[in-house]
Design an enzyme around this catalytic site. Sequence first.
Site, PDB file in Angstrom:
ATOM      1  CB  CYS A  78      -9.365   0.046 -18.444  1.00 63.08           C
ATOM      2  SG  CYS A  78      -6.641  -0.484 -18.023  1.00 63.08           S
ATOM      3  CB  CYS A 196       1.348  -0.218  -8.886  1.00 60.65           C
ATOM      4  SG  CYS A 196       2.632   0.970  -8.341  1.00 60.65           S
ATOM      5  CG  HIS A 319      -7.966  -2.395 -13.280  1.00 60.97           C
ATOM      6  ND1 HIS A 319      -8.379  -2.461 -13.542  1.00 60.97           N
ATOM      7  CD2 HIS A 319      -6.347  -2.234 -13.923  1.00 60.97           C
ATOM      8  CE1 HIS A 319      -8.598  -1.782 -15.054  1.00 60.97           C
ATOM      9  NE2 HIS A 319      -7.497  -1.584 -14.870  1.00 60.97           N
TER      10      HIS A 319
END
Length: 376
Positions: A78, A196, A319
Amino acid sequence: MTAVAVHGVGTSHFGRQPERDVITLAHDAVREAMADARTESVDAVWVGTVFGPAGVAQRTLRALGITGVPVVTVENACASGTTAFAEGYEAVRTGRYGRVLALGLEQMSTTFSGAITPEPTDPEQRSGLALPALYAMSAARYLHIGAVTPQQLAAVSVKNHAHALHNPRAQYSGRYTVAEVLGSKMIADPLTLLQCCPTSDGAAAAVLAPATGGARQVTVRGVALRSGEPWNQDSPHVWGFDIVRDTAADALAAAGLDTVDDVDVVEVHDAFTIGEIVTTEALGLVGEGEGGKAAEEGVTAVGGRHPVNPSGGLLSRGHPLGATGLAQVAEIVWQLRGEAGGRQVESARIGLVETMGGGVSVLDGNACVVAVLEGP
């Protein structure tokens, strides 16, 4: 050594965009960043991506007319986008190149239908431990020792979804109650769906060059990159705490700051609600065991003492792994210029970006990048 500034930033919209490939996503981000920097050329490019196919950087840049310059692709989970940023910064700082493009990109909606799983050779994958479960274990530990309540975990989601109402590029936004967050579908106990981050597609970019004192330049005060050290059941903190703490200490020292209290606005890696709580504690914004309380009491909201994730964070902005770190950089640049609209942190002068990627067995995270930026 040369002082370095961010001269321009840009991003695509973030969200599930299966009809768009990485080239069109990158076009939005790069064209905006280049126009923002008032330039049509760069001397080198670093591209961060996790799941991009071989040659994705050159293929994408070719379509943008950027050819004939050094191109380096980096994968650091990430933290891939911020790793590209860190390497581009170092190249300018040392005089290796005069103007560098850092680009992060990911198209995930056509690749994944569910949670990302670890590498098959790791025992976590063989035991069915997907990444949501890894974070859920941290949340369960915090609940067990009384360091957080379920309501405080949910408060992070409430805050970040509300912040994203003022971010037109965000994947999701909304005004949720704590009860609605806790009542959403259970994903990995105790983390529910609204705790989440979503599966996302997107791209983000930044142009770095020597600082010349321009009215819209944002100076890079310091950048640090670390990989995780061995971590197991004997470690005193949950997974990810120590690598964030140590990388932040390196970045603050490089920036010449005595404490994180000198920072006005922060973008952190909140892939799950517990991630933001652990990170605010590891950064030293709040004491250990106080991250959940800070979210619940508005300390980390826009208008609070330590505003965290005014963009909506990974939970709400989205994300797309390789793009996330540079999207965080773009948000901090807009904040420090006073260009963040309804989510603007008043009088923000110094900002911090933290991106942590994980998933390698036995290590306390694959990589962490922390960058400290100062407004014009």
